[in-house]
Scaffold this motif. Structure first.
Motif, PDB file in Angstrom:
ATOM      1  N   ALA A  22      88.628  12.978   6.144  1.00  0.00           N
ATOM      2  CA  ALA A  22      88.807  13.916   5.038  1.00  0.00           C
ATOM      3  C   ALA A  22      87.733  13.759   3.970  1.00  0.00           C
ATOM      4  O   ALA A  22      87.348  14.732   3.327  1.00  0.00           O
ATOM      5  N   ASP A  23      87.232  12.517   3.803  1.00  0.00           N
ATOM      6  CA  ASP A  23      86.271  12.274   2.725  1.00  0.00           C
ATOM      7  C   ASP A  23      85.363  11.099   3.065  1.00  0.00           C
ATOM      8  O   ASP A  23      85.598  10.371   4.021  1.00  0.00           O
ATOM      9  N   ASP A  24      84.301  10.926   2.265  1.00  0.00           N
ATOM     10  CA  ASP A  24      83.338   9.847   2.487  1.00  0.00           C
ATOM     11  C   ASP A  24      84.006   8.476   2.450  1.00  0.00           C
ATOM     12  O   ASP A  24      83.712   7.616   3.286  1.00  0.00           O
ATOM     13  N   GLU A  25      84.870   8.275   1.497  1.00  0.00           N
ATOM     14  CA  GLU A  25      85.515   6.964   1.337  1.00  0.00           C
ATOM     15  C   GLU A  25      86.248   6.548   2.608  1.00  0.00           C
ATOM     16  O   GLU A  25      86.133   5.405   3.057  1.00  0.00           O
ATOM     17  N   THR A  26      86.969   7.465   3.199  1.00  0.00           N
ATOM     18  CA  THR A  26      87.715   7.167   4.426  1.00  0.00           C
ATOM     19  C   THR A  26      86.769   6.893   5.590  1.00  0.00           C
ATOM     20  O   THR A  26      86.959   5.940   6.346  1.00  0.00           O
ATOM     21  N   ALA A  27      85.742   7.714   5.738  1.00  0.00           N
ATOM     22  CA  ALA A  27      84.777   7.531   6.836  1.00  0.00           C
ATOM     23  C   ALA A  27      84.094   6.174   6.738  1.00  0.00           C
ATOM     24  O   ALA A  27      83.967   5.461   7.737  1.00  0.00           O
ATOM     25  N   PHE A  28      83.659   5.797   5.534  1.00  0.00           N
ATOM     26  CA  PHE A  28      82.995   4.507   5.374  1.00  0.00           C
ATOM     27  C   PHE A  28      83.967   3.338   5.544  1.00  0.00           C
ATOM     28  O   PHE A  28      83.568   2.262   5.998  1.00  0.00           O
ATOM     29  N   ALA A  29      85.231   3.529   5.216  1.00  0.00           N
ATOM     30  CA  ALA A  29      86.233   2.478   5.431  1.00  0.00           C
ATOM     31  C   ALA A  29      86.417   2.216   6.929  1.00  0.00           C
ATOM     32  O   ALA A  29      86.526   1.059   7.357  1.00  0.00           O
ATOM     33  N   VAL A  30      86.410   3.259   7.733  1.00  0.00           N
ATOM     34  CA  VAL A  30      86.523   3.095   9.187  1.00  0.00           C
ATOM     35  C   VAL A  30      85.294   2.356   9.714  1.00  0.00           C
ATOM     36  O   VAL A  30      85.404   1.431  10.523  1.00  0.00           O
ATOM     37  N   GLN A  31      84.112   2.762   9.254  1.00  0.00           N
ATOM     38  CA  GLN A  31      82.889   2.079   9.669  1.00  0.00           C
ATOM     39  C   GLN A  31      82.938   0.591   9.298  1.00  0.00           C
ATOM     40  O   GLN A  31      82.570  -0.275  10.096  1.00  0.00           O
ATOM     41  N   GLU A  32      83.417   0.293   8.115  1.00  0.00           N
ATOM     42  CA  GLU A  32      83.520  -1.103   7.674  1.00  0.00           C
ATOM     43  C   GLU A  32      84.460  -1.900   8.578  1.00  0.00           C
ATOM     44  O   GLU A  32      84.182  -3.059   8.907  1.00  0.00           O
ATOM     45  N   LEU A  33      85.549  -1.299   9.007  1.00  0.00           N
ATOM     46  CA  LEU A  33      86.452  -1.977   9.945  1.00  0.00           C
ATOM     47  C   LEU A  33      85.745  -2.295  11.259  1.00  0.00           C
ATOM     48  O   LEU A  33      85.935  -3.374  11.824  1.00  0.00           O
ATOM     49  N   LEU A  34      84.932  -1.372  11.749  1.00  0.00           N
ATOM     50  CA  LEU A  34      84.191  -1.605  12.989  1.00  0.00           C
ATOM     51  C   LEU A  34      83.215  -2.770  12.837  1.00  0.00           C
ATOM     52  O   LEU A  34      83.031  -3.559  13.766  1.00  0.00           O
ATOM     53  N   THR A  35      82.589  -2.907  11.670  1.00  0.00           N
ATOM     54  CA  THR A  35      81.601  -3.971  11.463  1.00  0.00           C
ATOM     55  C   THR A  35      82.235  -5.360  11.427  1.00  0.00           C
ATOM     56  O   THR A  35      81.531  -6.343  11.600  1.00  0.00           O
ATOM     57  N   THR A  36      83.530  -5.437  11.217  1.00  0.00           N
ATOM     58  CA  THR A  36      84.186  -6.745  11.219  1.00  0.00           C
ATOM     59  C   THR A  36      84.378  -7.279  12.637  1.00  0.00           C
ATOM     60  O   THR A  36      84.644  -8.456  12.818  1.00  0.00           O
ATOM     61  N   ARG A  37      84.235  -6.401  13.625  1.00  0.00           N
ATOM     62  CA  ARG A  37      84.485  -6.798  15.012  1.00  0.00           C
ATOM     63  C   ARG A  37      83.229  -6.795  15.887  1.00  0.00           C
ATOM     64  O   ARG A  37      83.108  -7.613  16.787  1.00  0.00           O
TER      65      ARG A  37
END
Length: 69
Positions: A22-37
């Motif tokens: 829906a928005d930039d904040e959500t998209a970047f939060a998903v990307q950040e979750l991927l970077t933890t793994r």
């Protein structure tokens, strides 16, 4: 968005992930979750398609590498 290059998925363990949110904040939060793994070549901006809701973000994963390696 531009097409996926063959090199981005040329080997087992490489992946292209496109996030629709829906928005930039959500998209970047998903990307950040991927970077933890996994090792990720992150996107630095999102794109918007005229007439379409929300934003898209594309990042590239290497499932063979952990982020701490």
């Amino acid at each position: 968005m531009r097409s996926i290059n063959d090199a981005h998925v040329a080997e087992s363990g490489l992946a292209v992930v496109e996030v629709a949110a829906a928005d930039d904040e959500t998209a970047f939060a998903v990307q950040e979750l991927l970077t933890t793994r996994w090792a990720v070549a992150p996107a630095h901006c999102t794109t918007r398609e005229p007439g379409e809701p929300g934003v898209r973000l594309r990042c590239f994963l290497d499932l063979r590498q952990r982020p701490d390696s």
